[in-house]
Design a protein around this motif. Structure first.
Motif, PDB file in Angstrom:
ATOM      1  N   MET A   1       0.812  -1.202   0.000  1.00  0.00           N
ATOM      2  CA  MET A   1       0.000   0.000   0.000  1.00  0.00           C
ATOM      3  C   MET A   1       0.854   1.264   0.000  1.00  0.00           C
ATOM      4  O   MET A   1       0.466   2.286  -0.574  1.00  0.00           O
ATOM      5  CB  MET A   1      -0.947  -0.001   1.204  1.00  0.00           C
ATOM      6  CG  MET A   1      -1.967  -1.133   1.180  1.00  0.00           C
ATOM      7  SD  MET A   1      -3.036  -1.141  -0.280  1.00  0.00           S
ATOM      8  CE  MET A   1      -2.323  -2.493  -1.230  1.00  0.00           C
TER       9      MET A   1
ATOM     10  N   GLU B   1       0.511   4.262  -2.764  1.00  0.00           N
ATOM     11  CA  GLU B   1       0.310   5.669  -2.399  1.00  0.00           C
ATOM     12  C   GLU B   1       1.444   6.545  -2.918  1.00  0.00           C
ATOM     13  O   GLU B   1       1.235   7.701  -3.290  1.00  0.00           O
ATOM     14  CB  GLU B   1       0.185   5.815  -0.883  1.00  0.00           C
ATOM     15  CG  GLU B   1      -0.276   7.185  -0.435  1.00  0.00           C
ATOM     16  CD  GLU B   1      -0.870   7.202   0.954  1.00  0.00           C
ATOM     17  OE1 GLU B   1      -1.421   8.244   1.332  1.00  0.00           O
ATOM     18  OE2 GLU B   1      -0.777   6.175   1.661  1.00  0.00           O
TER      19      GLU B   1
ATOM     20  N   PRO C   1      -5.650   8.259  -4.367  1.00  0.00           N
ATOM     21  CA  PRO C   1      -5.463   7.620  -3.057  1.00  0.00           C
ATOM     22  C   PRO C   1      -6.002   8.441  -1.884  1.00  0.00           C
ATOM     23  O   PRO C   1      -6.758   7.920  -1.048  1.00  0.00           O
ATOM     24  CB  PRO C   1      -3.942   7.437  -2.968  1.00  0.00           C
ATOM     25  CG  PRO C   1      -3.507   7.278  -4.386  1.00  0.00           C
ATOM     26  CD  PRO C   1      -4.394   8.199  -5.163  1.00  0.00           C
ATOM     27  N   ARG C   2      -5.626   9.718  -1.798  1.00  0.00           N
ATOM     28  CA  ARG C   2      -6.072  10.519  -0.653  1.00  0.00           C
ATOM     29  C   ARG C   2      -7.580  10.758  -0.699  1.00  0.00           C
ATOM     30  O   ARG C   2      -8.231  10.829   0.358  1.00  0.00           O
ATOM     31  CB  ARG C   2      -5.330  11.851  -0.612  1.00  0.00           C
ATOM     32  CG  ARG C   2      -3.818  11.766  -0.455  1.00  0.00           C
ATOM     33  CD  ARG C   2      -3.357  10.820   0.646  1.00  0.00           C
ATOM     34  NE  ARG C   2      -3.918  11.103   1.958  1.00  0.00           N
ATOM     35  CZ  ARG C   2      -3.679  10.378   3.041  1.00  0.00           C
ATOM     36  NH1 ARG C   2      -2.902   9.311   2.969  1.00  0.00           N
ATOM     37  NH2 ARG C   2      -4.218  10.699   4.202  1.00  0.00           N
TER      38      ARG C   2
ATOM     39  N   ILE D   1      -9.261   7.603   0.666  1.00  0.00           N
ATOM     40  CA  ILE D   1      -9.112   7.536   2.115  1.00  0.00           C
ATOM     41  C   ILE D   1     -10.122   8.473   2.783  1.00  0.00           C
ATOM     42  O   ILE D   1     -10.804   8.094   3.746  1.00  0.00           O
ATOM     43  CB  ILE D   1      -7.666   7.884   2.525  1.00  0.00           C
ATOM     44  CG1 ILE D   1      -6.723   6.760   2.092  1.00  0.00           C
ATOM     45  CG2 ILE D   1      -7.560   8.110   4.043  1.00  0.00           C
ATOM     46  CD1 ILE D   1      -5.252   7.104   2.233  1.00  0.00           C
TER      47      ILE D   1
ATOM     48  N   ASN E   1      -4.617   5.371   6.510  1.00  0.00           N
ATOM     49  CA  ASN E   1      -3.798   5.197   5.328  1.00  0.00           C
ATOM     50  C   ASN E   1      -4.444   4.208   4.355  1.00  0.00           C
ATOM     51  O   ASN E   1      -5.547   3.696   4.585  1.00  0.00           O
ATOM     52  CB  ASN E   1      -2.380   4.760   5.711  1.00  0.00           C
ATOM     53  CG  ASN E   1      -2.363   3.470   6.529  1.00  0.00           C
ATOM     54  OD1 ASN E   1      -3.212   2.597   6.336  1.00  0.00           O
ATOM     55  ND2 ASN E   1      -1.405   3.339   7.434  1.00  0.00           N
ATOM     56  N   LEU E   2      -3.727   3.927   3.273  1.00  0.00           N
ATOM     57  CA  LEU E   2      -4.283   3.039   2.248  1.00  0.00           C
ATOM     58  C   LEU E   2      -4.490   1.613   2.744  1.00  0.00           C
ATOM     59  O   LEU E   2      -5.388   0.919   2.286  1.00  0.00           O
ATOM     60  CB  LEU E   2      -3.364   3.009   1.025  1.00  0.00           C
ATOM     61  CG  LEU E   2      -3.616   4.026  -0.086  1.00  0.00           C
ATOM     62  CD1 LEU E   2      -2.694   3.748  -1.260  1.00  0.00           C
ATOM     63  CD2 LEU E   2      -5.071   3.997  -0.541  1.00  0.00           C
TER      64      LEU E   2
ATOM     65  N   LEU F   1      -7.803   1.508   4.223  1.00  0.00           N
ATOM     66  CA  LEU F   1      -8.801   1.505   3.160  1.00  0.00           C
ATOM     67  C   LEU F   1      -8.943   0.110   2.558  1.00  0.00           C
ATOM     68  O   LEU F   1     -10.060  -0.406   2.398  1.00  0.00           O
ATOM     69  CB  LEU F   1      -8.392   2.501   2.065  1.00  0.00           C
ATOM     70  CG  LEU F   1      -9.253   2.477   0.806  1.00  0.00           C
ATOM     71  CD1 LEU F   1     -10.570   3.184   1.060  1.00  0.00           C
ATOM     72  CD2 LEU F   1      -8.529   3.118  -0.372  1.00  0.00           C
TER      73      LEU F   1
END
Length: 312
Positions: free
Chosen positions: A200, A204, A224-225, A228, A295-296, A299
């Motif tokens: 991950m 990211e 990504p962000r 999240i 964080n990812l 997720l």
């Protein structure tokens, strides 16, 4: 806007009674890195194989726009593959040739002239930080060196799009970071990348957008962000140590969190306001806590679950 370099529309693939890719669509713009993530059996590798023309979809279309020309799989497979670079999960280097010879022989598969390939070899080895190993054979290289050579080999035909299937699996942290550095350089040069990964932090760091697959279906897509922020509370408090698991059923602590999860011996509290929760946890000094932003990995686990899935 430029036309997408690759446009995948409503792909489906069935093996026997099992649907392994189910109505998956995505596109990649020039200069973009799209990451494909998901647990084992999610359909990532099958999707890559269909994008490469190595598997024929039961439905849907894979179309490329290369040098202004629209091409489709599998009808235009040869023309498409001539403009792609591929790094597979597994080492496919020829053990009988040295590094320079590996690049030379691979370039010939694309019909390139030997003189043109030889002219590119020094810059490709320099890019891979392997100039000092030109006469070595792959068996003399570390795992990280082999992966960088595989990447250099994938660039021999100066492709517009790279398809990388878990390119840093099995590498130590230093080798992974060097590989990431090289991939970021390629993006800066305008290359496009389709990347599958289980890391991950890699996703990211490298990916402009992510496609999340599970059970063959697309379950999320975006930056990504943004993903999240859309799916998770901003703060995570991990609690572990003797007696930590009992806190998962503590109503007072649960009221201070939006969500509580348990994995192994760790309790995860997901919250928009960590301070009251951290203050309440001070009543348990024997436990260890870690407060961090979501964080990812959080997720990934929320969308696909924490249960381990075996290969195959």
């Amino acid at each position: 806007m430029s036309a997408p370099l690759i446009e995948v529309s409503h792909l489906r693939k069935r093996y026997g009674e099992s649907v392994v890719v189910d109505d998956v669509s995505f596109l990649i713009a020039p200069g973009e890195c799209l990451g494909v993530i998901g647990p084992n059996g999610a359909g990532k590798t099958t999707t890559i194989r269909m994008a490469l023309g190595l598997a024929t979809p039961d439905a849907g279309e894979v179309a490329y726009t290369l040098d202004g020309t629209r091409l489709t799989m599998p009808q235009d497979a040869l023309a498409i593959k001539a403009r792609l670079g591929v790094v597979s999960q597994f080492d496919t280097l020829d053990p009988d040739f040295n590094l320079a010879e590996n690049l030379l022989v691979y370039g010939r598969y694309f019909g390139m002239k030997s003189a043109d390939i030889r002219a590119r070899i020094p810059q490709l080895l320099d890019f891979a930080a392997l100039s000092h190993k030109a006469e070595a054979k792959p068996g003399e290289l570390s795992g990280g060196m082999k992966r960088r050579l595989s990447l250099a080999r994938a660039l021999v035909n100066d492709p517009q799009l790279l398809l990388l299937d878990e390119p840093t699996t099995g590498l130590d942290p230093q080798a992974r970071h060097l590989m990431w550095e090289r991939l970021q350089l390629l993006l800066q040069q305008g290359k496009s990348i389709l990347l599958t990964t289980h890391f991950m932090d890699e996703a990211e760091r490298l990916c402009h957008r992510l496609l999340v697959l599970d059970h063959g279906r697309k379950i999320a897509e975006g930056k990504p962000r943004d993903l999240i922020a859309e799916h998770l509370e901003p703060d995570v408090v991990e609690v572990y140590g003797v007696g930590a698991l009992a806190l998962a059923s503590d109503a007072g602590l649960a009221a201070l969190a939006a969500r509580v999860e348990v994995s192994g011996e760790t309790v995860f509290f997901y919250t928009a306001q960590a301070r009251p929760l951290l203050a309440a946890l001070e009543a348990h000094p024997q436990l260890r806590t870690l407060h961090r932003p979501a964080n990812l990995e959080d997720l990934f686990l929320k969308l696909t679950g924490r249960q381990i899935r075996e290969e195959g």
